[in-house]
Enzyme design. Structure first.
Site, PDB file in Angstrom:
ATOM      1  N   ASP A 342      -1.393 -35.496   4.271  1.00 52.35           N
ATOM      2  CA  ASP A 342      -1.641 -34.143   4.743  1.00 52.35           C
ATOM      3  C   ASP A 342      -0.359 -33.355   4.580  1.00 52.35           C
ATOM      4  O   ASP A 342       0.720 -33.937   4.569  1.00 52.35           O
ATOM      5  CB  ASP A 342      -1.955 -34.150   6.235  1.00 52.35           C
ATOM      6  CG  ASP A 342      -3.351 -34.646   6.510  1.00 52.35           C
ATOM      7  OD1 ASP A 342      -4.184 -34.581   5.591  1.00 52.35           O
ATOM      8  OD2 ASP A 342      -3.590 -35.104   7.632  1.00 52.35           O
ATOM      9  N   ASP A 618      -5.786 -36.605  10.498  1.00 50.87           N
ATOM     10  CA  ASP A 618      -5.643 -36.347  11.931  1.00 50.87           C
ATOM     11  C   ASP A 618      -6.936 -35.868  12.578  1.00 50.87           C
ATOM     12  O   ASP A 618      -7.262 -36.252  13.682  1.00 50.87           O
ATOM     13  CB  ASP A 618      -4.500 -35.353  12.185  1.00 50.87           C
ATOM     14  CG  ASP A 618      -4.554 -34.151  11.236  1.00 50.87           C
ATOM     15  OD1 ASP A 618      -5.581 -33.990  10.546  1.00 50.87           O
ATOM     16  OD2 ASP A 618      -3.574 -33.387  11.201  1.00 50.87           O
ATOM     17  N   ASP A 622     -11.695 -36.758   9.473  1.00 51.51           N
ATOM     18  CA  ASP A 622     -10.871 -37.553   8.570  1.00 51.51           C
ATOM     19  C   ASP A 622     -11.152 -39.060   8.691  1.00 51.51           C
ATOM     20  O   ASP A 622     -10.729 -39.842   7.847  1.00 51.51           O
ATOM     21  CB  ASP A 622      -9.382 -37.323   8.857  1.00 51.51           C
ATOM     22  CG  ASP A 622      -8.916 -35.970   8.349  1.00 51.51           C
ATOM     23  OD1 ASP A 622      -9.610 -35.418   7.471  1.00 51.51           O
ATOM     24  OD2 ASP A 622      -7.885 -35.480   8.823  1.00 51.51           O
ATOM     25  N   ASN A 711      10.313 -81.524   7.972  1.00 52.88           N
ATOM     26  CA  ASN A 711       9.375 -80.414   7.778  1.00 52.88           C
ATOM     27  C   ASN A 711       9.314 -79.474   8.972  1.00 52.88           C
ATOM     28  O   ASN A 711       9.138 -78.272   8.826  1.00 52.88           O
ATOM     29  CB  ASN A 711       7.966 -80.937   7.515  1.00 52.88           C
ATOM     30  CG  ASN A 711       7.868 -81.582   6.153  1.00 52.88           C
ATOM     31  OD1 ASN A 711       8.832 -81.555   5.391  1.00 52.88           O
ATOM     32  ND2 ASN A 711       6.730 -82.178   5.845  1.00 52.88           N
TER      33      ASN A 711
HETATM   34  P1  ATP Z   1      -3.409 -30.144   6.420  1.00 49.36           P
HETATM   35  O1  ATP Z   1      -4.668 -30.698   5.866  1.00 49.36           O
HETATM   36  O2  ATP Z   1      -2.265 -30.186   5.493  1.00 49.36           O
HETATM   37  O3  ATP Z   1      -3.077 -30.595   7.796  1.00 49.36           O
HETATM   38  P2  ATP Z   1      -4.243 -27.657   7.533  1.00 49.36           P
HETATM   39  O4  ATP Z   1      -3.760 -28.036   8.866  1.00 49.36           O
HETATM   40  O5  ATP Z   1      -3.926 -26.306   7.025  1.00 49.36           O
HETATM   41  O6  ATP Z   1      -3.708 -28.577   6.419  1.00 49.36           O
HETATM   42  P3  ATP Z   1      -6.841 -27.301   8.523  1.00 49.36           P
HETATM   43  O7  ATP Z   1      -6.366 -27.488   9.900  1.00 49.36           O
HETATM   44  O8  ATP Z   1      -8.132 -27.861   8.107  1.00 49.36           O
HETATM   45  O9  ATP Z   1      -5.794 -27.845   7.505  1.00 49.36           O
HETATM   46  O10 ATP Z   1      -6.833 -25.734   8.276  1.00 49.36           O
HETATM   47  C1  ATP Z   1      -7.420 -25.191   7.137  1.00 49.36           C
HETATM   48  C2  ATP Z   1      -7.227 -23.675   7.124  1.00 49.36           C
HETATM   49  O11 ATP Z   1      -7.906 -23.105   8.235  1.00 49.36           O
HETATM   50  C3  ATP Z   1      -5.787 -23.245   7.268  1.00 49.36           C
HETATM   51  O12 ATP Z   1      -5.160 -23.116   6.048  1.00 49.36           O
HETATM   52  C4  ATP Z   1      -5.900 -21.888   7.951  1.00 49.36           C
HETATM   53  O13 ATP Z   1      -6.128 -20.883   6.982  1.00 49.36           O
HETATM   54  C5  ATP Z   1      -7.141 -22.037   8.772  1.00 49.36           C
HETATM   55  N1  ATP Z   1      -6.823 -22.356  10.170  1.00 49.36           N
HETATM   56  C6  ATP Z   1      -6.087 -23.369  10.629  1.00 49.36           C
HETATM   57  N2  ATP Z   1      -6.019 -23.387  11.956  1.00 49.36           N
HETATM   58  C7  ATP Z   1      -6.724 -22.323  12.369  1.00 49.36           C
HETATM   59  C8  ATP Z   1      -7.057 -21.775  13.637  1.00 49.36           C
HETATM   60  N3  ATP Z   1      -6.650 -22.324  14.762  1.00 49.36           N
HETATM   61  N4  ATP Z   1      -7.823 -20.670  13.657  1.00 49.36           N
HETATM   62  C9  ATP Z   1      -8.255 -20.112  12.544  1.00 49.36           C
HETATM   63  N5  ATP Z   1      -8.000 -20.563  11.325  1.00 49.36           N
HETATM   64  C10 ATP Z   1      -7.236 -21.650  11.218  1.00 49.36           C
END
Ligand code: ATP
Length: 879
Positions: A342, A618, A622, A711
């Site tokens: 990730d 996480d 997943d 041994n």
């Molecule tokens: P990784 O897989 O590397 O951990 P990540 O944490 O960005 O990446 P996700 O948590 O699935 O992966 O988030 C995907 C997308 O959703 C992010 O790029 C962001 O644009 C959006 N996002 C993340 N957290 C929030 C939130 N709390 N509220 C709204 N949108 C969010």
């Protein structure tokens, strides 16, 4: 007492003598005393006696017991002391006790590591949110739940924001159930468990949404406690290496049986041919030689040494923040070829800070971002607590004089559609002071923008046009190219509060508001770790939910990718057929905007290409990918219970560099275990050759007790010492080992044969020297002096040889590292060996003769010659 699901939530709180702010410290203490720990009773453990008997029930022990019985009977018949019998039996018992001890130590090492990753719960006590071990929960505790949590106790929901639970363990139904906090209709009598929609139960998991609940039952009082009286403790798994060794010892046993039978037959025929008739003594002698051979051939200490080294290895890894949950992972780690990681939190620090806005109304943008998030501003530290992305938004607003608690007073939250990584957005609905209803939606710009029909520009709401959309995407790209994570905010006005809070109903017809860009610095140690991977022929791959441009910018900074063609998005991935992906997968190093199910596809494809793959994860979704990977890696800090539970290894610090350190440690452990195995097996082979050759030419070179001693005592300490050897300098410069490789591959088999032969030859020479020094003649004869010299020389040979084994190719005079454990264990072996020969009662017990200082020096000289011999072999190998 009324059933909790038939009561209003405030009535449940009253019935359990709790409060909406949770229990007080005193209440918790009192209840912990009354109800005990919140855990299920463990299944019956195998009793110590049973474990002991199990240790006895193997071929080699049975041979030894038979030998003890026969030699006992012979001694009685001949009127001699039964010392041999006693020693053999003592060895058998000590060996079994050691076996039991080792096994339980390894078990408890793993168990205590699993404890470190045990489930935790978020609980309100004294009005404060704390994270505690789930076993500390008591009835009346108020808990907070979110997607990915294991339900820690049977609880009644007080709040539910689209909460969904998967209750297959209780109901057998694997489809997740929506949960609410309303009272169930009364009057129906008993409500089936599956229909108690306002209750959640231990053993199920939250797969979606967020909620608050009050704990009603804990431990054995829970529904699952009633069903399963006892939790079956996990079966101990054997690692591939242990399985291979078991197979090896079976093969050896069969071979030994065959050789023994052959020898026995040959001797009987020889006696028959001589025409003297068969004498009992001869029969017994023949039997004892066969026993010697069996003892010589079977590496008694091997299994224990391997178990000890593996469990020392996992403990050492845990000190480096890699918590191994399955012993097999230690070995597989060393074979890792692909590490899929990730981005957020693992490659980066997950410490986000908003650094840029793109909007025509900054205050409104920050208000929307702060309110449409679950992070809260801590009144003491004035810092946001919660998910890092959201904390950044709340902190950003606070820095600009928009404190979330104040905003929340003006905008009461009345509904929400929680974030999930598939939609990549979330929405909240608020009632303003004037009674009007407004919705905020924030998320990934590409996703939110798809749902915007209007835009809020310079104080006016205008219809969305291609030009506006183009400008927004340009601003987005400009931020993403600088490695910023970009979130988009939008609003929607409602005439009245919406009935349907489903995401599909809320997230339409939105009005675009603006973008916030935040930095998440890369972890400083990761760049070097990536380089180390590449040197070790391990391919690091970034998988992220973030935007492709952000991902590419960070991957470039880290050295994961050179050009953009090596990055692909989840949507592009979906367009590839399985065959196409198989062909192209080697060209992708970055996967952006992926859904969790894409991770499974990536792992499966790499595995199809026979690559040993590690995968981090996480979130709730997943878990399948972690399960599918050869090494599933869970996150200790940000990881959900569900992912930690299925992981083979958990990173206590969520850090990519820790995976790489664990791989190096895995390689070192395997290397060293292999050295220990080679060391032990070459010793066994030497014994077999010596005993066999001696018996062919007509004398006994070593008795079963001597071989057992070597041994189990002389060899084991140095073998463990070899396991402690520091990693070789090139450990992360060579390619990963193929998991299918046999222990004997790469020339190890040949080396064992060569070393066994040389050691046997030197031992035989020592026998004749010993006999000559005492008798003054070179002759083939049964000789107690010869036996003593053979024993001493073989023991010393083993000790010197263990030095050789510190490296299979390098000269021991050029090794830069020290191995104090090996030195200590050699000293120990040396003292014990000398004691058996010089302490009178031990000497008598082992049927040794006193040997002079000269003889001792000769033995040392013969034994030490193994070092130059092996140095020459290594030199030839290096050439
Ligand atoms: P990784 O897989 O590397 O951990 P990540 O944490 O960005 O990446 P996700 O948590 O699935 O992966 O988030 C995907 C997308 O959703 C992010 O790029 C962001 O644009 C959006 N996002 C993340 N957290 C929030 C939130 N709390 N509220 C709204 N949108 C969010």
């Amino acid at each position: 007492m009324q059933k909790e699901y038939l009561l209003e939530s405030n009535e449940v709180i009253k019935q359990l003598d709790s409060s909406p702010h949770g229990l007080s410290e005193a209440q918790v203490r009192e209840r912990q005393e009354k109800y005990g720990l919140n855990k299920l009773k463990e299944g019956k453990k195998t009793s110590l006696l049973m474990k002991f008997l199990k240790e006895l029930a193997n071929f080699m022990t049975i041979v030894l017991i038979a030998a003890a019985v026969v030699s006992g009977a012979t001694s009685i018949y001949a009127g001699e002391s039964m010392i041999d019998t006693v020693i053999i039996l003592i060895v058998v018992v000590i060996n079994a006790i050691l076996g039991v001890y080792q096994e339980s130590k390894a078990e408890s090492a793993i168990a205590s590591l699993q404890e470190m990753t045990a489930a935790t719960s978020k609980v309100f006590r004294n009005g404060k949110l704390e994270v505690i071990r789930s076993e500390q929960l008591v009835p009346g505790d108020i808990i907070a739940l979110e997607a990915g949590d294991s339900v820690p106790a049977d609880s009644r929901l007080l709040e539910s924001a689209s909460l969904k639970a998967e209750e297959a363990a209780l109901t057998g139904e694997s489809v997740s159930v929506s949960k609410h906090s309303d009272v169930l209709e009364t009057g129906k009598g008993e409500v089936a468990l599956a229909d108690r929609k306002n209750m959640i139960y231990t053993g199920s998991t939250i797969v979606y949404g967020r909620g608050k609940a009050i704990v009603c039952y804990t431990g054995m009082e829970t529904e699952i406690g009633h069903i399963a009286d006892a939790l079956n403790t996990a079966k101990d798994e054997e690692t591939p290496l242990q399985i291979k060794l078991n197979q090896l010892s079976k093969v050896l046993s069969i071979m030994v049986l065959g050789i023994c039978a052959l020898m026995f037959a040959v001797n009987i025929i020889r006696i028959g041919v001589s025409g003297n008739g068969i004498h009992l003594e001869e029969l017994i002698d023949t039997f004892m030689i066969a026993v010697s051979l069996a003892v010589a051939a079977i590496p008694e200490g091997l299994a224990a040494v391997v178990t000890i080294l593996l469990s020392i290895g996992v403990t050492k890894m845990s000190r480096k923040h890699a918590i191994v949950r399955k012993l097999t992972a230690v070995e597989t780690l060393g074979c890792t070829q692909i590490i899929c990681s990730d981005k957020t939190g693992t490659l980066t620090q997950n410490k986000m800070t908003v650094v840029e806005h793109s909007t025509s109304d900054e205050p409104l943008l920050m208000t929307a971002m702060a309110l449409c998030s679950d992070a809260v501003l801590d009144p003491d530290s004035l810092q946001a607590v919660g998910e890092p992305t959201e904390c950044a938004l709340v902190n950003d607003a606070y820095k600009n004089n928009l404190s979330k608690p104040e905003l929340a007073k003006d905008y009461e939250r009345i509904g929400e559609a929680p974030f999930d990584s598939v939609r990549k957005m979330m929405s909240t609905v608020h009632k303003k002071k004037d009674g009007s209803i407004i919705q905020f939606t924030k998320g990934a710009p590409d996703e939110v923008l798809k749902r915007c029909s209007h835009a809020f520009l310079k104080g006016n709401i205008v219809a969305m046009t291609d030009d506006i959309r183009h400008d927004i995407m340009k601003a987005n790209k400009a931020m993403a190219d600088r490695a910023l994570r970009v979130l988009c905010a939008s609003i929607r006005n409602w005439d009245q509060s919406p009935h349907d809070l489903a995401p599909e109903a809320l997230e339409n017809d939105l009005i675009y508001l603006g973008l916030s860009g935040m930095i998440d610095p890369v972890r400083p140690e990761v760049k070097a770790a990536i380089k180390e991977c590449q040197n070790a022929s391990i391919r690091p791959i970034m998988i992220t939910g973030d935007h492709k441009d952000t991902a590419v910018a960070i991957a470039k900074e880290l050295g994961i990718l050179e050009n953009e063609s090596m990055a692909i998005t989840g949507a592009e991935l979906e367009k590839l057929s399985d065959e196409e992906l198989e062909k192209k997968i080697t060209s992708f190093s970055v996967y952006a905007r992926v859904q969790p199910e894409h991770k499974v596809r990536i792992v499966k494809t790499w595995k199809k290409l026979s690559k040993v793959t590690a995968m981090t994860g996480d979130g709730v979704n997943d878990a399948p990918a972690i399960k599918e990977a050869d090494i599933g890696v869970g996150m200790g800090i940000t990881g959900t219970d569900v992912t930690k539970d299925v992981a083979d290894m958990v990173l206590a610090d969520d850090n990519f560099a820790t995976i790489v350190a664990a791989v190096a440690e895995g390689r070192r452990i395997y290397d060293n275990i292999r050295k220990a195995i080679q060391f032990l097996l070459s010793s066994n082979l030497a014994e077999v050759i010596a005993v066999f050759v001696a018996s062919l030419i007509g004398f006994t070179i070593l008795k079963p007790v001597h071989l057992l001693w070597i041994n189990l005592i002389t060899d084991c300490f140095p073998a463990i010492g070899l396991g402690m050897e520091a990693e070789e300098a090139d450990i992360m410069k060579r390619a990963p080992r193929d998991p299918k490789d046999s222990i004997f591959s790469d020339g190890v088999g040949v080396e064992i044969a060569l070393q066994g032969f040389v050691i046997a030859l030197l031992t035989l020479i020592a026998y004749f020297v010993g006999h000559y020094v005492e008798s003054g003649v070179w002759e083939i004869a049964q000789s107690a002096d010869g036996m003593t010299m053979a024993f001493l020389t073989l023991s010393l040979l083993e000790m010197f040889h263990s030095f050789n084994m510190r490296s299979r190719t390098r000269s021991i005079f050029h090794l830069k590292t020290k191995n104090s454990f090996l030195n200590g264990s050699l000293l120990m072996s040396f003292i014990l060996t000398t004691a058996v020969i010089y302490v009178p009662f031990l000497r008598r017990a082992f049927s040794f003769e006193h040997i002079s200082l000269l003889e001792y020096v000769v033995a040392v000289l013969i034994a030490v010659s193994i070092i130059p011999i092996m140095e020459i072999v290594k030199l030839m190998k290096r050439r």
